[in-house]
Write an enzyme that holds these catalytic residues in place. Structure first.
Site, PDB file in Angstrom:
ATOM      1  N   LYS A 134       3.345   3.677   2.995  1.00  0.00           N
ATOM      2  CA  LYS A 134       3.641   5.079   3.283  1.00  0.00           C
ATOM      3  C   LYS A 134       3.406   5.312   4.770  1.00  0.00           C
ATOM      4  O   LYS A 134       2.351   4.932   5.291  1.00  0.00           O
ATOM      5  CB  LYS A 134       2.737   5.999   2.453  1.00  0.00           C
ATOM      6  CG  LYS A 134       2.911   7.477   2.786  1.00  0.00           C
ATOM      7  CD  LYS A 134       2.100   8.359   1.855  1.00  0.00           C
ATOM      8  CE  LYS A 134       0.643   8.451   2.260  1.00  0.00           C
ATOM      9  NZ  LYS A 134      -0.066   9.534   1.536  1.00  0.00           N
ATOM     10  N   GLU A 139       4.428  11.122  -7.725  1.00  0.00           N
ATOM     11  CA  GLU A 139       3.063  10.958  -7.230  1.00  0.00           C
ATOM     12  C   GLU A 139       2.286  12.244  -7.516  1.00  0.00           C
ATOM     13  O   GLU A 139       2.597  13.299  -6.970  1.00  0.00           O
ATOM     14  CB  GLU A 139       3.064  10.685  -5.722  1.00  0.00           C
ATOM     15  CG  GLU A 139       1.663  10.666  -5.118  1.00  0.00           C
ATOM     16  CD  GLU A 139       1.666  10.699  -3.603  1.00  0.00           C
ATOM     17  OE1 GLU A 139       0.630  11.090  -3.022  1.00  0.00           O
ATOM     18  OE2 GLU A 139       2.705  10.348  -3.004  1.00  0.00           O
TER      19      GLU A 139
END
Length: 211
Positions: free
Chosen positions: A133, A41
């Site tokens: 998340k 990421e």
């Protein structure tokens, strides 16, 4: 299971970082890739984020085969569209909203929204998302996922925020119901050389695969 979720689950850790310098960013990706990382990421946290990300995507097919590069810290529709146009493999947001979720579905974007409450998780779940998340993870604690998991048995959880890049802390989160953890500054330290980063991540992956 979504192929991206499967790859994230197998990798167990998702490195996340940003650097103003494209060269530093490229070298960091290279060091992580050489350690065995195949999902990263990059975070949208600076003025050169979109430019750097676009360049990284352009070179990844030839320099980093079978590599998934997502973008994090995306907070609105404009940013989502910019990174979708830059061919992000997935987009991670620190928050969740009906608008962001519906837009991602309309544009066929692989969205991993940031959730804090059961209501957040439910919004993702009701719209067909199966990975969220949990952020900020350290504020919620290691028992949080195990507490809400029975209500969402088909949901996958990736805690991020304040997690230490050591085998004990990561294992605690995985044993608590996470499929993977996001690791930022605890993993990618500014004073590390590329060689040190590769070696540290290799050792961490080896330890995780032995458990």
């Amino acid at each position: 299971m979504n192929p991206i979720i499967h790859i994230i689950k197998n990798q167990k850790i998702i490195p996340l970082f940003y650097n103003e310098s494209f060269e530093v960013s490229k070298n960091t990706v290279k060091a992580l890739y050489e350690a065995g990382i195949r999902v990263i990421e990059y975070t949208n946290r600076g003025i050169h984020a979109l430019e750097n990300f676009t360049k990284l995507k352009e070179i990844s097919a030839t320099e980093f085969p079978e590599f998934l590069l997502g973008i994090g810290t995306v907070k609105n529709i404009k940013e989502m569209d910019e990174y979708a146009d830059a061919k992000a493999d997935f987009i991670i947001t620190p928050v969740i909203s009906e608008e962001l979720v519906r837009h991602s579905i309309a544009k066929s974007i692989n969205l991993i929204p940031g959730c804090f409450t059961p209501s957040d998780v439910n919004l993702a779940y009701q719209n067909g998302l199966r990975l969220v998340k949990i952020f900020p993870a350290d504020a919620l604690g290691k028992n949080y996922i195990k507490s809400i998991q029975p209500v969402f048995p088909e949901m996958n959880f990736m805690p991020t925020g304040g997690i230490n890049a050591d085998i004990e802390d990561i294992t605690d989160w995985l044993n608590g119901g996470a499929i993977a953890v996001g690791l930022g500054s605890s993993l990618i330290k500014i004073d590390f050389t590329s060689e040190q980063l590769t070696e540290n991540v290799q050792n961490l992956l080896k330890q995780l695969n032995q458990n």
